[in-house]
Write a protein that holds these residues in place. Sequence first.
Motif, PDB file in Angstrom:
ATOM      1  N   VAL A  60       0.860  -1.178   0.000  1.00 22.22           N
ATOM      2  CA  VAL A  60       0.000   0.000   0.000  1.00 22.22           C
ATOM      3  C   VAL A  60       0.898   1.230   0.000  1.00 22.22           C
ATOM      4  O   VAL A  60       1.726   1.410   0.899  1.00 22.22           O
ATOM      5  CB  VAL A  60      -0.947   0.036   1.219  1.00 22.22           C
ATOM      6  N   PHE A  61       0.733   2.067  -1.017  1.00 29.09           N
ATOM      7  CA  PHE A  61       1.533   3.279  -1.161  1.00 29.09           C
ATOM      8  C   PHE A  61       0.814   4.444  -0.476  1.00 29.09           C
ATOM      9  O   PHE A  61      -0.311   4.777  -0.839  1.00 29.09           O
ATOM     10  CB  PHE A  61       1.724   3.633  -2.644  1.00 29.09           C
ATOM     11  N   GLY A  62       1.476   5.054   0.503  1.00 33.52           N
ATOM     12  CA  GLY A  62       0.977   6.316   1.008  1.00 33.52           C
ATOM     13  C   GLY A  62       1.155   7.354  -0.091  1.00 33.52           C
ATOM     14  O   GLY A  62       2.107   7.283  -0.877  1.00 33.52           O
ATOM     15  N   SER A  63       0.250   8.313  -0.179  1.00 34.17           N
ATOM     16  CA  SER A  63       0.284   9.249  -1.302  1.00 34.17           C
ATOM     17  C   SER A  63       0.014  10.683  -0.862  1.00 34.17           C
ATOM     18  O   SER A  63      -0.836  10.936  -0.009  1.00 34.17           O
ATOM     19  CB  SER A  63      -0.755   8.828  -2.344  1.00 34.17           C
ATOM     20  N   ARG A  64       0.750  11.605  -1.501  1.00 34.40           N
ATOM     21  CA  ARG A  64       0.519  13.038  -1.296  1.00 34.40           C
ATOM     22  C   ARG A  64      -0.123  13.662  -2.529  1.00 34.40           C
ATOM     23  O   ARG A  64      -0.229  14.878  -2.621  1.00 34.40           O
ATOM     24  CB  ARG A  64       1.859  13.744  -1.020  1.00 34.40           C
ATOM     25  N   ALA A  65      -0.564  12.820  -3.462  1.00 30.31           N
ATOM     26  CA  ALA A  65      -1.106  13.334  -4.726  1.00 30.31           C
ATOM     27  C   ALA A  65      -2.303  14.242  -4.491  1.00 30.31           C
ATOM     28  O   ALA A  65      -2.504  15.219  -5.215  1.00 30.31           O
ATOM     29  CB  ALA A  65      -1.493  12.166  -5.636  1.00 30.31           C
ATOM     30  N   HIS A  66      -3.104  13.927  -3.472  1.00 29.95           N
ATOM     31  CA  HIS A  66      -4.297  14.733  -3.195  1.00 29.95           C
ATOM     32  C   HIS A  66      -3.949  16.112  -2.647  1.00 29.95           C
ATOM     33  O   HIS A  66      -4.792  16.997  -2.576  1.00 29.95           O
ATOM     34  CB  HIS A  66      -5.196  14.011  -2.194  1.00 29.95           C
ATOM     35  N   LEU A  67      -2.671  16.298  -2.249  1.00 26.18           N
ATOM     36  CA  LEU A  67      -2.228  17.577  -1.705  1.00 26.18           C
ATOM     37  C   LEU A  67      -1.531  18.450  -2.744  1.00 26.18           C
ATOM     38  O   LEU A  67      -1.177  19.580  -2.461  1.00 26.18           O
ATOM     39  CB  LEU A  67      -1.251  17.341  -0.537  1.00 26.18           C
ATOM     40  N   ALA A  68      -1.341  17.914  -3.946  1.00 27.22           N
ATOM     41  CA  ALA A  68      -0.539  18.603  -4.965  1.00 27.22           C
ATOM     42  C   ALA A  68      -1.079  19.989  -5.307  1.00 27.22           C
ATOM     43  O   ALA A  68      -0.318  20.942  -5.486  1.00 27.22           O
ATOM     44  CB  ALA A  68      -0.464  17.753  -6.235  1.00 27.22           C
ATOM     45  N   SER A  69      -2.408  20.125  -5.376  1.00 24.81           N
ATOM     46  CA  SER A  69      -2.993  21.407  -5.763  1.00 24.81           C
ATOM     47  C   SER A  69      -2.842  22.470  -4.664  1.00 24.81           C
ATOM     48  O   SER A  69      -2.948  23.659  -4.927  1.00 24.81           O
ATOM     49  CB  SER A  69      -4.475  21.224  -6.094  1.00 24.81           C
ATOM     50  N   LEU A  79       8.022  22.590 -12.230  1.00 20.06           N
ATOM     51  CA  LEU A  79       8.415  22.089 -13.549  1.00 20.06           C
ATOM     52  C   LEU A  79       9.046  20.705 -13.440  1.00 20.06           C
ATOM     53  O   LEU A  79       8.688  19.784 -14.194  1.00 20.06           O
ATOM     54  CB  LEU A  79       9.395  23.069 -14.203  1.00 20.06           C
ATOM     55  N   LEU A  80       9.967  20.554 -12.499  1.00 18.07           N
ATOM     56  CA  LEU A  80      10.635  19.265 -12.324  1.00 18.07           C
ATOM     57  C   LEU A  80       9.645  18.187 -11.894  1.00 18.07           C
ATOM     58  O   LEU A  80       9.745  17.029 -12.325  1.00 18.07           O
ATOM     59  CB  LEU A  80      11.759  19.394 -11.297  1.00 18.07           C
ATOM     60  N   MET A  81       8.669  18.549 -11.055  1.00 21.82           N
ATOM     61  CA  MET A  81       7.667  17.587 -10.606  1.00 21.82           C
ATOM     62  C   MET A  81       6.853  17.062 -11.787  1.00 21.82           C
ATOM     63  O   MET A  81       6.641  15.851 -11.931  1.00 21.82           O
ATOM     64  CB  MET A  81       6.737  18.234  -9.584  1.00 21.82           C
ATOM     65  N   HIS A  82       6.408  17.985 -12.668  1.00 18.46           N
ATOM     66  CA  HIS A  82       5.609  17.560 -13.818  1.00 18.46           C
ATOM     67  C   HIS A  82       6.435  16.736 -14.796  1.00 18.46           C
ATOM     68  O   HIS A  82       5.930  15.754 -15.377  1.00 18.46           O
ATOM     69  CB  HIS A  82       5.015  18.781 -14.522  1.00 18.46           C
ATOM     70  N   CYS A  83       7.701  17.099 -14.982  1.00 13.44           N
ATOM     71  CA  CYS A  83       8.588  16.321 -15.856  1.00 13.44           C
ATOM     72  C   CYS A  83       8.800  14.914 -15.295  1.00 13.44           C
ATOM     73  O   CYS A  83       8.765  13.924 -16.035  1.00 13.44           O
ATOM     74  CB  CYS A  83       9.932  17.027 -16.008  1.00 13.44           C
ATOM     75  N   PHE A  84       8.995  14.846 -13.981  1.00 15.15           N
ATOM     76  CA  PHE A  84       9.198  13.558 -13.332  1.00 15.15           C
ATOM     77  C   PHE A  84       7.975  12.658 -13.521  1.00 15.15           C
ATOM     78  O   PHE A  84       8.095  11.491 -13.894  1.00 15.15           O
ATOM     79  CB  PHE A  84       9.483  13.762 -11.845  1.00 15.15           C
ATOM     80  N   HIS A  85       6.786  13.204 -13.283  1.00 20.89           N
ATOM     81  CA  HIS A  85       5.564  12.418 -13.436  1.00 20.89           C
ATOM     82  C   HIS A  85       5.368  11.961 -14.884  1.00 20.89           C
ATOM     83  O   HIS A  85       4.900  10.839 -15.128  1.00 20.89           O
ATOM     84  CB  HIS A  85       4.352  13.237 -12.988  1.00 20.89           C
ATOM     85  N   PHE A  86       5.739  12.816 -15.840  1.00 19.43           N
ATOM     86  CA  PHE A  86       5.626  12.443 -17.247  1.00 19.43           C
ATOM     87  C   PHE A  86       6.495  11.225 -17.550  1.00 19.43           C
ATOM     88  O   PHE A  86       6.038  10.252 -18.179  1.00 19.43           O
ATOM     89  CB  PHE A  86       6.040  13.610 -18.144  1.00 19.43           C
TER      90      PHE A  86
END
Length: 200
Positions: A60-69, A79-86
């Motif tokens: 089970v992966f803990g996630s901070r994705a819901h906090l990104a906005s 910029l680096l975060m979006h490049c990394f996710h891509f």
Amino acid sequence: KNTSGDVWKLVSLKSNAGKGAAVKTGMLAARGAIRLMVDADGATDFNALVTLLSRKKDIVFGSRAHLASKAQRSFIRTLLMHCFHFFVNFLVGTTIGDTQCGFKLFSQGAAQKIFGNLHLRRWAFDIEIVVLATQLNMRIDEVGVPWEEVEGSKLDSSKLQLALISIGMLRDMLCVRLCYTLGIWAVKDLLDDIDMNKID
């Protein structure tokens, strides 16, 4: 050993071999039916463990994705975060929204299989965890966790250092994709997993 009967182990490495190497050593040294990977800075609320346990999955992966906005980041970090996710989506193709959160729960068997096969020793080892979990057909889930930035707990945040770290992680992602695709790294199905549904 403390008064509660729990056994605590302190495992030390002779030299700094990287975060991935440290987590691998700890996970393989552990003997519990479940094993929690957690960053030392305490950025994630430990109460989130209850939610992770309730999912009864191999990982089970803990996630901070819901906090990104809501997060406040500099332009270069964004910029680096979006490049990394891509590149994660392009090279790994995972549905996990936050592969890098330092709060992950493993069953005993999953920990043995994943970390028994792990090659990456530094920051991008989380990506290899995802690849291995997929190849081993493990049951995975992602759960939002409460998380707060901890002052002074991160890497050097200069633009040059961030760029160098990002290039290194991209190199490691390419390495993972190529090595598993070409069969240079073989995945060994080490131990039979423990059924998480039998864990109280």
